[in-house]
Write an enzyme that holds these catalytic residues in place. Structure first.
Site, PDB file in Angstrom:
ATOM      1  N   ASP A   1       0.826  -1.225   0.000  1.00 24.62           N
ATOM      2  CA  ASP A   1       0.000   0.000   0.000  1.00 24.62           C
ATOM      3  C   ASP A   1       0.859   1.274   0.000  1.00 24.62           C
ATOM      4  O   ASP A   1       1.558   1.553   0.966  1.00 24.62           O
ATOM      5  CB  ASP A   1      -0.875  -0.060   1.264  1.00 24.62           C
ATOM      6  CG  ASP A   1      -1.799   1.138   1.449  1.00 24.62           C
ATOM      7  OD1 ASP A   1      -1.742   2.079   0.641  1.00 24.62           O
ATOM      8  OD2 ASP A   1      -2.579   1.115   2.422  1.00 24.62           O
TER       9      ASP A   1
ATOM     10  N   HIS B   1      -4.017   4.206   6.407  1.00 30.37           N
ATOM     11  CA  HIS B   1      -2.901   3.697   5.587  1.00 30.37           C
ATOM     12  C   HIS B   1      -1.563   3.898   6.294  1.00 30.37           C
ATOM     13  O   HIS B   1      -1.425   4.772   7.139  1.00 30.37           O
ATOM     14  CB  HIS B   1      -2.900   4.405   4.232  1.00 30.37           C
ATOM     15  CG  HIS B   1      -4.159   4.180   3.453  1.00 30.37           C
ATOM     16  ND1 HIS B   1      -4.361   3.064   2.672  1.00 30.37           N
ATOM     17  CD2 HIS B   1      -5.299   4.909   3.380  1.00 30.37           C
ATOM     18  CE1 HIS B   1      -5.571   3.124   2.129  1.00 30.37           C
ATOM     19  NE2 HIS B   1      -6.163   4.228   2.534  1.00 30.37           N
TER      20      HIS B   1
END
Ligand SMILES: [Zn+2]
Ligand SMILES: [Zn+2]
Length: 565
Positions: free
Chosen positions: A202, A377
């Site tokens: 990610d 994130h």
């Protein structure tokens, strides 16, 4: 990293092909292909830019899979956010493969699917990320839990004939997550010990130093906001932020306020999450939004959608004074518990200003140093930790715009992964991996976006309003085909009428080409059965819309009419 000059034969090669989610944040979808076996990870959608009025969603172009459908062994979903599941109702009609995901994700997909009556029955398989290991063709699949802003988020391990590939999904390391489920560090380090060929990770926050901040810190902010608020409190977030919804419920309970939910997708997700045990609402705390008038203002919290300035969402309707039950006024506190998705800033500002005009207090992220939103994130230190746990030969930055990907690659290089082992891919690229090499192919597969116009979904009021907006800002384009009732053939060249879109005389070529496109669609061979005219009308509308958009970057309302004589 080298580039191959010749296309590979495909024998003994694992191909990783992003059809969305790279070069953008949104519509994630990746194809993993090994000889005669394909698996797909995630099928998301993206929201259109402000200039694509009338278009509801963008989904990946799956032309590449058209002649390979019988090879698809399964679809794996990492978590229930729209950029990972949103495309399912539109794409799964073309893919007849089972879906594998944890319990909550399956529940959210099922609820979403139930709103699409034309979608085929989905074969949903609930997996246990802590234990399960399944075989899908040449792929052996395992999962590991990750912390994200929605429960039941997972990373995926693909054991392939060329080696092990790990995709993190959206993740972070949070040592006190709201749902108590931490990223499974021990499984990750075990996988690392056994060896990892490639890590796809990610990249969303690869430019943000340090560690992300724990979701728990928001609880303190909510506490002080709830403490001070004299009137109603309205909290806006995403419908899929289940953990955030839990924090608002907890705060309401603590401060003796009832909670009401406004927004269809929010209600749908809450129903699923409560039923499956992922969201806990104390008995008697939740009330219907139409009943909030029965309680004093300082005894009520409303949670709503619309944190991105979406014109039809509950919060935007409140801001315009169009919400049936909630009239915003002095004394109300509106809390944004989300960060703007790039591109939505001006729409959000317009809503915020309207709320201020009505006298509300509006709290953004980090106003007065308080925090009403944290990211789901990983920051740079978390990305490094992931790499150190898995120690992959190749680090392939995933899930992000190109600058995110490049900064992620640089981060990998800073901890010793050679530059040639950190390939940067874009949508449609093919990464070919063999036992000893990973090469970005010179050739791209067909890729792009398909526009979804959700007509027929949602209530009529919304559609009428949207149509009006489209016509007002983008104009209209009408195609009229006159066909022979018996043969189905065009009797004359299609007529085209346009208002407010282009000046027809100056755009003769565009109009002629659009007419040519329609003619091509209407060609009929001898003896061919008559088409279903209703479907044909929709096909013409969709095709002409896409044609006009690709040539003018505008989306007028397209109406197609077929007259049988
Ligand atoms: Zn996510
Ligand atoms: Zn995502």
């Amino acid at each position: 990293m080298q580039s191959s000059k010749k296309p590979s034969s495909g024998k003994g090669v694992l191909k990783i092909i992003p059809l969305g989610g790279l070069g953008e944040v949104g519509k994630n979808m990746t194809v993993y292909e090994y000889e005669d076996d394909i698996i797909i990870i995630d099928i998301g959608f993206n929201f259109p830019d402000g200039d694509m009025l009338g278009i509801d969603y963008l989904i990946p172009d799956i032309s590449y899979l058209q002649d390979k459908k019988d090879k698809i062994r399964g679809v794996l979903i990492t978590h229930g956010h729209e950029d990972h599941v949103g495309g399912i109702p539109y794409i799964m009609n073309q893919i007849n493969a089972p879906i594998y995901a944890p319990k909550l994700t399956c529940g959210l997909i099922e609820a979403k699917a139930s709103e699409h009556p034309h979608l085929r029955h989905l074969k949903l398989n609930v997996i246990d990320p802590d234990k399960d290991k399944i075989k899908l063709g040449a792929f052996e699949v395992e999962w590991f839990r990750v912390t994200h802003s929605i429960p039941d988020a997972v990373g995926i391990v693909l054991n392939t004939p060329v080696g092990r590939v790990v995709y993190t999904g959206d993740f972070r390391f949070d040592h006190s997550p709201v749902d108590g489920k931490k990223t499974d560090i021990s499984k990750l380090s075990k996988l690392g010990d056994e060896g990892v060929l490639a890590l796809l990770s990610d990249s969303t926050n690869s430019e943000i130093p340090g560690f992300s901040i724990s979701e728990k810190t928001i609880a303190d902010t909510f506490d002080s906001i709830f403490e001070k608020a004299k009137g109603r409190i309205i909290v806006a977030s995403f419908a899929s932020q289940i953990n955030r919804i839990q924090l608002v419920i907890n705060a309401a309970n603590k401060h003796h306020r009832k909670i009401a939910f406004s927004g269809r997708s929010l209600l749908r997700n809450i129903e699923v999450a409560v039923r499956l045990g992922y969201l806990k609402i104390p008995q008697g705390l939740a009330i219907k939004v139409q009943d909030i008038g029965n309680y004093p203002a300082n005894k009520v919290v409303v949670m709503s959608t619309g944190s991105q300035g979406e014109a039809m969402a509950a919060l935007s309707r409140m801001a315009r004074g169009e919400h049936k039950q909630i009239k915003i006024g002095k004394g109300d506190t509106v809390v944004y518990s989300s960060s703007p998705i790039p591109g939505n800033e001006s729409a959000i500002t317009a809503v915020v200003d309207d709320l201020f005009r009505r006298g509300a207090e509006v709290i953004f992220d980090e106003k007065n140093g308080s925090r009403t939103h944290v990211t789901g994130h990983p920051g740079q230190e978390e990305l490094k930790l992931m790499m150190e746990l898995l120690r992959p030969k190749y680090l392939v930055p995933w899930h992000g715009e190109i600058h995110h990907l490049i900064h992620h690659a640089q981060l990998a290089q800073s901890i010793g992964i050679p530059e040639e082992n950190t390939p940067i891919l874009d949508i449609g690229d093919v990464l070919e991996i063999t036992k000893d090499k990973a090469i970005k192919s010179d050739k791209k597969v067909q890729n792009g976006v398909v526009l979804v116009d959700g007509l027929g979904i949602g209530d009529v009021g919304e559609i009428v309003l949207r149509d009006r907006k489209v016509m007002a800002t983008e104009g209209m384009f009408i195609v009229i085909c006159t066909v022979d009732k018996k043969t189905g053939r065009l009797l004359t060249s299609p007529d085209i009428i346009s208002r407010g879109f282009i000046y027809m005389r100056e755009n003769e070529q565009l109009v002629n080409n659009a007419r040519g496109e329609v003619k091509k669609m209407m060609i009929r061979r001898d003896g061919e059965p008559l088409p279903d005219w209703t479907k044909m009308k929709l096909k013409i509308r969709d095709h002409v819309s896409q044609y006009l958009y690709s040539h003018t970057k505008r989306s007028p309302m397209v109406i197609s009419v077929i007259i049988e004589v």
